[in-house]
Design a protein around this motif. Sequence first.
Motif, PDB file in Angstrom:
ATOM      1  N   ILE A 111       0.862  -1.177   0.000  1.00  0.00           N
ATOM      2  CA  ILE A 111       0.000   0.000   0.000  1.00  0.00           C
ATOM      3  C   ILE A 111       0.895   1.222   0.000  1.00  0.00           C
ATOM      4  N   SER A 112       0.696   2.077  -0.974  1.00  0.00           N
ATOM      5  CA  SER A 112       1.532   3.263  -1.093  1.00  0.00           C
ATOM      6  C   SER A 112       0.672   4.500  -0.868  1.00  0.00           C
ATOM      7  N   ILE A 113       1.073   5.314   0.067  1.00  0.00           N
ATOM      8  CA  ILE A 113       0.303   6.526   0.371  1.00  0.00           C
ATOM      9  C   ILE A 113       1.198   7.734   0.172  1.00  0.00           C
ATOM     10  N   ASN A 114       0.838   8.564  -0.794  1.00  0.00           N
ATOM     11  CA  ASN A 114       1.492   9.859  -0.940  1.00  0.00           C
ATOM     12  C   ASN A 114       0.693  10.838  -0.087  1.00  0.00           C
ATOM     13  N   ILE A 115       1.352  11.440   0.862  1.00  0.00           N
ATOM     14  CA  ILE A 115       0.624  12.294   1.804  1.00  0.00           C
ATOM     15  C   ILE A 115      -0.017  13.473   1.079  1.00  0.00           C
ATOM     16  N   ASN A 116       0.530  13.829  -0.128  1.00  0.00           N
ATOM     17  CA  ASN A 116      -0.115  14.891  -0.903  1.00  0.00           C
ATOM     18  C   ASN A 116      -1.501  14.478  -1.387  1.00  0.00           C
ATOM     19  N   ASP A 117      -1.711  13.167  -1.523  1.00  0.00           N
ATOM     20  CA  ASP A 117      -3.002  12.669  -1.981  1.00  0.00           C
ATOM     21  C   ASP A 117      -3.925  12.370  -0.813  1.00  0.00           C
ATOM     22  N   ALA A 118      -3.454  12.592   0.364  1.00  0.00           N
ATOM     23  CA  ALA A 118      -4.238  12.277   1.546  1.00  0.00           C
ATOM     24  C   ALA A 118      -4.123  13.434   2.523  1.00  0.00           C
ATOM     25  N   VAL A 119      -5.038  13.485   3.435  1.00  0.00           N
ATOM     26  CA  VAL A 119      -4.954  14.466   4.510  1.00  0.00           C
ATOM     27  C   VAL A 119      -4.637  13.648   5.755  1.00  0.00           C
ATOM     28  N   CYS A 120      -3.426  13.795   6.239  1.00  0.00           N
ATOM     29  CA  CYS A 120      -2.984  12.905   7.305  1.00  0.00           C
ATOM     30  C   CYS A 120      -2.435  13.667   8.493  1.00  0.00           C
ATOM     31  N   LYS A 121      -2.647  13.122   9.628  1.00  0.00           N
ATOM     32  CA  LYS A 121      -2.068  13.656  10.854  1.00  0.00           C
ATOM     33  C   LYS A 121      -1.237  12.534  11.458  1.00  0.00           C
ATOM     34  N   THR A 122       0.011  12.840  11.739  1.00  0.00           N
ATOM     35  CA  THR A 122       0.849  11.811  12.347  1.00  0.00           C
ATOM     36  C   THR A 122       1.221  12.236  13.768  1.00  0.00           C
ATOM     37  N   SER A 123       1.407  11.254  14.594  1.00  0.00           N
ATOM     38  CA  SER A 123       1.878  11.528  15.949  1.00  0.00           C
ATOM     39  C   SER A 123       2.785  10.368  16.355  1.00  0.00           C
ATOM     40  N   HIS A 124       3.573  10.587  17.376  1.00  0.00           N
ATOM     41  CA  HIS A 124       4.454   9.502  17.805  1.00  0.00           C
ATOM     42  C   HIS A 124       4.635   9.528  19.313  1.00  0.00           C
ATOM     43  N   THR A 125       4.924   8.371  19.859  1.00  0.00           N
ATOM     44  CA  THR A 125       5.245   8.258  21.280  1.00  0.00           C
ATOM     45  C   THR A 125       6.450   7.340  21.415  1.00  0.00           C
ATOM     46  N   ILE A 126       7.189   7.544  22.479  1.00  0.00           N
ATOM     47  CA  ILE A 126       8.318   6.646  22.774  1.00  0.00           C
ATOM     48  C   ILE A 126       8.146   6.111  24.186  1.00  0.00           C
ATOM     49  N   GLU A 127       8.160   4.794  24.280  1.00  0.00           N
ATOM     50  CA  GLU A 127       8.116   4.146  25.594  1.00  0.00           C
ATOM     51  C   GLU A 127       9.365   3.271  25.686  1.00  0.00           C
ATOM     52  N   PHE A 128       9.500   2.591  26.779  1.00  0.00           N
ATOM     53  CA  PHE A 128      10.650   1.708  26.920  1.00  0.00           C
ATOM     54  C   PHE A 128      10.200   0.280  27.125  1.00  0.00           C
ATOM     55  N   LYS A 129      10.842  -0.598  26.379  1.00  0.00           N
ATOM     56  CA  LYS A 129      10.613  -2.027  26.553  1.00  0.00           C
ATOM     57  C   LYS A 129      11.922  -2.579  27.093  1.00  0.00           C
ATOM     58  N   GLY A 130      11.958  -2.817  28.380  1.00  0.00           N
ATOM     59  CA  GLY A 130      13.238  -3.136  29.012  1.00  0.00           C
ATOM     60  C   GLY A 130      14.121  -1.908  28.929  1.00  0.00           C
ATOM     61  N   ASP A 131      15.308  -2.073  28.367  1.00  0.00           N
ATOM     62  CA  ASP A 131      16.231  -0.943  28.243  1.00  0.00           C
ATOM     63  C   ASP A 131      16.105  -0.227  26.912  1.00  0.00           C
ATOM     64  N   TYR A 132      15.241  -0.725  26.039  1.00  0.00           N
ATOM     65  CA  TYR A 132      15.242  -0.205  24.675  1.00  0.00           C
ATOM     66  C   TYR A 132      14.013   0.640  24.371  1.00  0.00           C
ATOM     67  N   PRO A 133      14.202   1.765  23.681  1.00  0.00           N
ATOM     68  CA  PRO A 133      13.039   2.583  23.299  1.00  0.00           C
ATOM     69  C   PRO A 133      12.141   1.850  22.302  1.00  0.00           C
ATOM     70  N   LEU A 134      10.885   2.056  22.502  1.00  0.00           N
ATOM     71  CA  LEU A 134       9.882   1.486  21.610  1.00  0.00           C
ATOM     72  C   LEU A 134       9.115   2.667  21.012  1.00  0.00           C
TER      73      LEU A 134
END
Lengths: 158, 128
Positions: free
Chosen positions: A110-133
Amino acid sequence: MATYYFYDDVTKWKIYPINGVDLTFTTSDNIHRLRYLEENSYIKFTPILSEINDDNGCPRVVATEIDAQFILLQNNYSDFDALITDIINYQLNWVIIFCAALNSYVVMTISININDAVCKTSHTIEFKGDYPLLTISLKGIMKNDKMILMSNIFGEEP
Amino acid sequence: MIDLKYGTYIGDTLNWSSSQSYNELEFKDLTSTERVQGSTLSGNRFNHLLHSRNVWRLTISADELYQATKETFMRAFYKAQGWKWSDDNWVTEKVVDLLESGDIPYKFINNHIDLKEITLTFIEVEPD
């Protein structure tokens, strides 16, 4: 998030499990190939219907709502820091998603060109053991011809 | 598929635009009448048909209007001074009057600015 799909019939899938994503950001030279996503990564399509029925008395699919989540453990991507930098500094403009059902040879791109879509992105970082997720969420509306391709996936007439 | 053209006056001449095609959501052929109705002093009812004419209701939805060229054309069409449509690639055409006025009657599906849907009513210029 549970995933729902039939063994080898993609038209019955409601939520597509993802096993890889390519992310491209504006003004960045990096193409991030995320190939080992955590298992709750998914993309979901919901058809958006016209307000008025067509001449046959049925509403028409006029666009497609997208809801996607990519989860990545730092250990599974060597350029993790560069990815975080791009997420913070640039806008996402291409997303290529690779789906494959477990125990199946069915693969879908699936290929999405954001110019062809109206998109909102967000991100979070948690930790799984010692490593960021890292979790990237993408919500939006696809409004171009690709929605016809998507509605075919639903098994509906475009 | 329906093709639309709009006309704008330059001096005394109505100039027609180039054609724009739409995959319409609905295009319904209807009939409209105008009557004089009432009752006489003695209570007899009267109902005079003044005229009847064809009316067409056209709806174009977001699967077409997401394209900037089609949306721009629709705005120009709405504020034009003449209108015509064809459903056979201009082999035949119908010159009509547009009933709507005021704000362009867009509905926004899911309240989303990019998902526009419009319903226009065309009324035949000459009565039956």
